[in-house]
Write an enzyme that holds these catalytic residues in place. Sequence first.
Site, PDB file in Angstrom:
ATOM      1  N   GLU A  80       4.096 -16.779 -21.713  1.00 14.26           N
ATOM      2  CA  GLU A  80       4.658 -17.889 -20.956  1.00 14.26           C
ATOM      3  C   GLU A  80       4.440 -17.620 -19.463  1.00 14.26           C
ATOM      4  OE1 GLU A  80       7.125 -20.227 -18.674  1.00 14.26           O
ATOM      5  OE2 GLU A  80       7.705 -18.135 -18.940  1.00 14.26           O
ATOM      6  N   GLU A  87      -6.365   0.017  -8.296  1.00 12.13           N
ATOM      7  CA  GLU A  87      -6.853   0.642  -9.534  1.00 12.13           C
ATOM      8  C   GLU A  87      -5.723   0.874 -10.530  1.00 12.13           C
ATOM      9  OE1 GLU A  87      -9.499   1.827  -6.078  1.00 12.13           O
ATOM     10  OE2 GLU A  87      -7.340   1.664  -6.421  1.00 12.13           O
ATOM     11  N   ASP A  99      -0.488  -5.771   0.597  1.00  9.67           N
ATOM     12  CA  ASP A  99      -1.807  -6.084   0.052  1.00  9.67           C
ATOM     13  C   ASP A  99      -1.675  -7.396  -0.707  1.00  9.67           C
ATOM     14  OD1 ASP A  99      -3.560  -3.941   0.777  1.00  9.67           O
ATOM     15  OD2 ASP A  99      -2.477  -2.644  -0.608  1.00  9.67           O
ATOM     16  N   CYS A 139       0.864  -1.170   0.000  1.00 10.40           N
ATOM     17  CA  CYS A 139       0.000   0.000   0.000  1.00 10.40           C
ATOM     18  C   CYS A 139       0.913   1.237   0.000  1.00 10.40           C
ATOM     19  CB  CYS A 139      -0.891   0.007   1.242  1.00 10.40           C
ATOM     20  SG  CYS A 139      -1.836   1.535   1.422  1.00 10.40           S
TER      21      CYS A 139
END
Length: 128
Positions: free
Chosen positions: A67, A86, A51, A44
Amino acid sequence: MKTLKEKPEYNLQAQPDPGRFDFFPAPSLTTIVTLTCSEVTSLCPITHQPDYATVEIVYCPRHLCLETKSLKEYLFGYRNFGNFCESMATQIIQDLYPLLQPIMLRVDVTFTSRGGITIHSRAYKEEE
């Protein structure tokens, strides 16, 4: 027999590196490929706490397929990189689309719930 000390050293990336992507020729009649990685971590940018995310990449190959080991190594670059959910989906699509050159590419990123809120972000691009 190898011991742990004999293993090659793995250097952690400071940020995601699209130069890690490898490709192979797409088999004929392959119309849609879905890759899901549920072991993605990032930091974060506000709290610097980890996160945990699931990344799903869906694409229609034109000439190449991605791959999977190279994808995993690219995603490892997020481990020490501060970003928001986002922006992660957008960054992955911006890094991958010009190299893979698919007919269509969709990236979904879902961050594990923290504080009772789950975040899902989607980026989408197709040929014009």
